[in-house]
Motif scaffolding. Structure first.
Motif, PDB file in Angstrom:
ATOM      1  N   LEU A 187      75.474  69.492  -2.176  1.00 52.83           N
ATOM      2  CA  LEU A 187      74.848  69.923  -1.233  1.00 52.83           C
ATOM      3  C   LEU A 187      73.898  69.417  -0.782  1.00 52.83           C
ATOM      4  CD1 LEU A 187      74.361  72.140   1.091  1.00 52.83           C
ATOM      5  CD2 LEU A 187      73.127  73.475  -0.702  1.00 52.83           C
ATOM      6  N   GLN A 188      72.797  68.794  -1.962  1.00 51.24           N
ATOM      7  CA  GLN A 188      71.601  67.692  -1.861  1.00 51.24           C
ATOM      8  C   GLN A 188      72.091  66.550  -1.298  1.00 51.24           C
ATOM      9  OE1 GLN A 188      69.829  66.991  -5.433  1.00 51.24           O
ATOM     10  NE2 GLN A 188      68.313  65.728  -4.737  1.00 51.24           N
ATOM     11  N   GLU A 189      73.095  65.855  -1.815  1.00 50.24           N
ATOM     12  CA  GLU A 189      73.368  64.599  -1.208  1.00 50.24           C
ATOM     13  C   GLU A 189      74.173  64.672   0.070  1.00 50.24           C
ATOM     14  OE1 GLU A 189      76.233  62.408  -3.979  1.00 50.24           O
ATOM     15  OE2 GLU A 189      74.871  62.881  -5.431  1.00 50.24           O
ATOM     16  N   SER A 190      74.685  65.808   0.358  1.00 47.47           N
ATOM     17  CA  SER A 190      75.182  65.972   1.641  1.00 47.47           C
ATOM     18  C   SER A 190      73.952  65.973   2.834  1.00 47.47           C
ATOM     19  CB  SER A 190      75.881  67.253   1.810  1.00 47.47           C
ATOM     20  OG  SER A 190      76.270  67.336   3.377  1.00 47.47           O
ATOM     21  N   ILE A 191      72.942  66.725   2.430  1.00 51.77           N
ATOM     22  CA  ILE A 191      71.756  67.027   3.288  1.00 51.77           C
ATOM     23  C   ILE A 191      71.081  65.502   3.457  1.00 51.77           C
ATOM     24  CG2 ILE A 191      69.545  67.800   3.904  1.00 51.77           C
ATOM     25  CD1 ILE A 191      70.827  70.275   2.571  1.00 51.77           C
ATOM     26  N   GLU A 192      70.766  64.937   2.427  1.00 53.03           N
ATOM     27  CA  GLU A 192      70.288  63.694   2.122  1.00 53.03           C
ATOM     28  C   GLU A 192      70.970  62.530   3.106  1.00 53.03           C
ATOM     29  OE1 GLU A 192      69.708  62.807  -1.724  1.00 53.03           O
ATOM     30  OE2 GLU A 192      67.873  64.176  -2.144  1.00 53.03           O
ATOM     31  N   THR A 193      72.296  62.481   2.912  1.00 54.03           N
ATOM     32  CA  THR A 193      72.896  61.421   3.920  1.00 54.03           C
ATOM     33  C   THR A 193      73.210  61.671   5.248  1.00 54.03           C
ATOM     34  OG1 THR A 193      74.421  61.381   1.768  1.00 54.03           O
ATOM     35  CG2 THR A 193      75.340  60.465   3.819  1.00 54.03           C
ATOM     36  N   THR A 194      72.998  62.930   5.514  1.00 51.42           N
ATOM     37  CA  THR A 194      73.027  63.168   7.088  1.00 51.42           C
ATOM     38  C   THR A 194      71.758  62.880   7.477  1.00 51.42           C
ATOM     39  OG1 THR A 194      74.485  65.199   6.763  1.00 51.42           O
ATOM     40  CG2 THR A 194      73.210  65.011   8.600  1.00 51.42           C
ATOM     41  N   LEU A 195      70.655  63.102   6.777  1.00 53.17           N
ATOM     42  CA  LEU A 195      69.317  62.975   7.501  1.00 53.17           C
ATOM     43  C   LEU A 195      68.913  61.354   7.375  1.00 53.17           C
ATOM     44  CD1 LEU A 195      67.013  65.648   5.646  1.00 53.17           C
ATOM     45  CD2 LEU A 195      67.855  65.604   8.006  1.00 53.17           C
ATOM     46  N   GLU A 196      69.668  60.558   6.743  1.00 54.52           N
ATOM     47  CA  GLU A 196      69.352  59.191   6.698  1.00 54.52           C
ATOM     48  C   GLU A 196      70.103  58.375   7.924  1.00 54.52           C
ATOM     49  OE1 GLU A 196      71.011  57.766   2.610  1.00 54.52           O
ATOM     50  OE2 GLU A 196      69.331  58.608   1.704  1.00 54.52           O
ATOM     51  N   GLU A 197      71.194  58.913   8.165  1.00 54.15           N
ATOM     52  CA  GLU A 197      71.817  58.465   9.692  1.00 54.15           C
ATOM     53  C   GLU A 197      70.772  58.654  10.593  1.00 54.15           C
ATOM     54  OE1 GLU A 197      73.739  56.740  11.829  1.00 54.15           O
ATOM     55  OE2 GLU A 197      74.807  56.969  10.212  1.00 54.15           O
ATOM     56  N   ARG A 198      70.471  57.377  11.354  1.00 48.67           N
ATOM     57  CA  ARG A 198      69.416  57.627  12.203  1.00 48.67           C
ATOM     58  C   ARG A 198      70.103  57.920  13.671  1.00 48.67           C
ATOM     59  NH1 ARG A 198      65.845  59.566   9.840  1.00 48.67           N
ATOM     60  NH2 ARG A 198      64.651  59.351  11.771  1.00 48.67           N
ATOM     61  N   ASP A 199      71.021  57.551  13.895  1.00 48.39           N
ATOM     62  CA  ASP A 199      71.924  57.887  15.189  1.00 48.39           C
ATOM     63  C   ASP A 199      72.161  59.386  15.181  1.00 48.39           C
ATOM     64  OD1 ASP A 199      73.375  57.954  17.384  1.00 48.39           O
ATOM     65  OD2 ASP A 199      74.587  56.144  17.109  1.00 48.39           O
ATOM     66  N   LEU A 200      71.626  59.933  16.084  1.00 52.38           N
ATOM     67  CA  LEU A 200      72.154  61.628  16.204  1.00 52.38           C
ATOM     68  C   LEU A 200      73.531  61.615  16.307  1.00 52.38           C
ATOM     69  CD1 LEU A 200      68.699  62.977  17.601  1.00 52.38           C
ATOM     70  CD2 LEU A 200      69.279  62.487  15.296  1.00 52.38           C
ATOM     71  N   GLU A 201      74.035  61.068  17.285  1.00 52.22           N
ATOM     72  CA  GLU A 201      75.063  61.308  17.778  1.00 52.22           C
ATOM     73  C   GLU A 201      76.594  61.143  16.727  1.00 52.22           C
ATOM     74  OE1 GLU A 201      75.982  62.492  20.553  1.00 52.22           O
ATOM     75  OE2 GLU A 201      73.988  62.710  21.232  1.00 52.22           O
ATOM     76  N   LYS A 202      76.090  60.422  15.768  1.00 52.19           N
ATOM     77  CA  LYS A 202      76.942  60.235  14.665  1.00 52.19           C
ATOM     78  C   LYS A 202      77.024  61.305  13.472  1.00 52.19           C
ATOM     79  CE  LYS A 202      77.210  55.186  14.792  1.00 52.19           C
ATOM     80  NZ  LYS A 202      77.007  53.790  14.352  1.00 52.19           N
ATOM     81  N   ARG A 203      75.941  62.110  13.676  1.00 49.36           N
ATOM     82  CA  ARG A 203      75.793  62.885  12.542  1.00 49.36           C
ATOM     83  C   ARG A 203      76.584  64.275  13.236  1.00 49.36           C
ATOM     84  NH1 ARG A 203      69.094  64.103  11.836  1.00 49.36           N
ATOM     85  NH2 ARG A 203      68.653  62.137  11.227  1.00 49.36           N
ATOM     86  N   GLU A 204      76.863  65.381  12.152  1.00 48.90           N
ATOM     87  CA  GLU A 204      77.389  66.631  12.553  1.00 48.90           C
ATOM     88  C   GLU A 204      76.560  67.553  13.301  1.00 48.90           C
ATOM     89  OE1 GLU A 204      80.180  70.008  10.320  1.00 48.90           O
ATOM     90  OE2 GLU A 204      78.723  68.883   9.086  1.00 48.90           O
ATOM     91  N   ASN A 205      76.919  68.367  14.122  1.00 48.18           N
ATOM     92  CA  ASN A 205      76.322  69.000  14.881  1.00 48.18           C
ATOM     93  C   ASN A 205      75.165  69.743  14.229  1.00 48.18           C
ATOM     94  OD1 ASN A 205      75.651  71.933  16.646  1.00 48.18           O
ATOM     95  ND2 ASN A 205      75.919  70.209  17.874  1.00 48.18           N
ATOM     96  N   GLY A 206      73.844  69.785  14.677  1.00 48.15           N
ATOM     97  CA  GLY A 206      72.545  70.501  13.887  1.00 48.15           C
ATOM     98  C   GLY A 206      73.026  71.616  13.659  1.00 48.15           C
TER      99      GLY A 206
END
Length: 412
Positions: free
Chosen positions: A355-374
């Motif tokens: 869970l920790q790595e999942s959140i950190e990896t998502t926040l490291e992605e600067r392109d918001l469109e490439k993230r999962e919906n917030g």
């Protein structure tokens, strides 16, 4: 005579002139103009569609898309093949987990019965007194039973059947989770080659984290330090797919407040939950090591004591007392399933770590469109921690003000 001869000649010439005139006076026909229709030009795709005098109703665009559809069908077929392999692994791990749970019950009962029988024989031999064949038979039987119990305990403590069974139960749950993820991806999304590669890496990571064989591949049951379980591939974006294409939101549901909330949740998970489970895991590991050494040591001492029954007053006491203690230690270690508790702590620590790595990896992605919906991501985090969205935001506010007096998870 001559006039007679000339008459027919003039008559014949007159007839010829009449014939010629009749042939020359042909009536004038009206002029007709014909318009030849232009033949429409067709491209090669339309010409290939013409069959038996009529044009096929299949659009040309579908012919151009056949190669794309073919590659999509291949990817879908590959995902279905992986899905079948995952379903087979679910069945295998479930069956082997049940088998190893039976090992724990059968070995525990057998060793305790052997130990108690040997202690009884040693006591009977001490009360019988004297020498001779009956005393020798009781001493020999007691010594052999204690020796057998010592050997069986060494094997049982090495493999830890209760921990093996818990490993297979966790593997079954995680493979079922992966199975449902593949089914969801096939149902609501268009799979790609990257999806196939990602799923394959997850299957291989689970195979490595929870091996089926014992010899050569079994996980170390007594490591130097306790570490949470790792069953996911490293260096991989864990949350990369967003299937919410309709109703696209600004910033893909992300905001500065949501990012700060996720960072505070990571801090709480790391400081409270992971740290606590690592502490408990190390404690349980030390207890299990002590019990694993004490059981065979006590049965070995009891075997030596039973061998000297009749030669001193302390020998039968040592034989009977050590046997009783060994039976108690064995019942506490394997009846209490201390190995299973250690594996449960490893799995819980792994859940918080992923869970920790999942959140950190998502926040490291600067392109918001490439993230999962917030909003979807926040809901998933709340469900994994057993909290509502309001409780999750309240926890983040407490963490920001450094007044956290609770764990992040309310599930375990």
């Amino acid at each position: 005579m001559a006039s007679v001869l000339l008459l027919p000649s003039s008559s014949s010439s007159y007839c010829c002139s009449r014939k010629i005139n009749a042939a020359i006076h042909v009536p004038n026909l009206p002029k007709l103009s014909f318009s030849v229709p232009k033949i429409p030009m067709r491209n090669l795709g339309e010409e290939l569609n013409i069959r038996d005098g009529f044009i096929n109703t299949i659009p040309v665009e579908k012919i151009n898309d056949r190669s794309h559809n073919s590659s999509t069908n291949i990817v879908t077929t590959q995902l279905y093949a992986i899905l079948e392999a995952v379903a087979d692994r679910v069945e295998m791990h479930a069956n082997i987990g049940e088998q190893r749970d039976n090992w724990n019950t059968l070995l525990l009962n057998s060793i305790n019965m052997i130990t108690l029988t040997a202690a009884t024989m040693a006591g009977v031999a001490a009360t019988a007194g004297g020498i001779g064949m009956p005393l020798l038979a009781l001493k020999l039987s007691s010594t052999l039973l204690y020796s057998a119990a010592t050997g069986m305990l060494l094997i049982m403590n090495k493999i830890q059947p209760s921990q093996l069974a818990e490993e297979q139960r966790n593997a079954t749950r995680l493979f079922k989770q992966l199975q449902s993820q593949i089914q969801t991806r096939l149902a609501i999304g268009t799979p790609t080659k990257e999806d196939v590669k990602e799923v394959m890496e997850k299957v291989l990571a689970l195979d490595k984290a929870y091996p089926l064989p014992l010899l050569g591949a079994m996980l170390e049951k007594f490591p130097a330090m306790f570490e949470p379980a790792v069953w996911w591939p490293k260096n991989q974006v864990l949350q990369k797919k967003n299937f919410l294409h309709e109703g696209k939101q600004c910033n893909n549901g992300w905001s500065e407040e949501l990012e700060m909330e996720m960072r505070e949740i990571v801090k709480v998970v790391e400081r409270k939950d992971i740290e606590d489970y690592v502490r408990l895991g190390n404690l349980a590991l030390k207890i299990n090591k002590t019990l694993a050494i004490s059981g065979p040591l006590l049965t070995g001492v009891a075997a030596l004591g039973s061998a000297f029954v009749g030669n001193g007053s302390w020998a039968p006491i040592v034989a009977v007392a050590a046997g009783a203690l060994a039976s108690s230690v064995n019942a506490f270690e394997h009846g209490g399933q201390v190995g299973m508790v250690i594996e449960m702590y490893r799995n819980c620590g792994g859940l918080f770590q992923v869970l920790q790595e999942s959140i950190e990896t998502t926040l490291e992605e600067r392109d918001l469109e490439k993230r999962e919906n917030g909003e979807l991501f926040e809901m998933k985090v709340a469900l994994k921690l057993g909290r509502s969205l309001s409780q999750l935001r309240e926890l983040a506010r407490k963490s920001a003000s450094s007044h956290v007096d609770e764990f992040a998870s309310k599930l375990f």
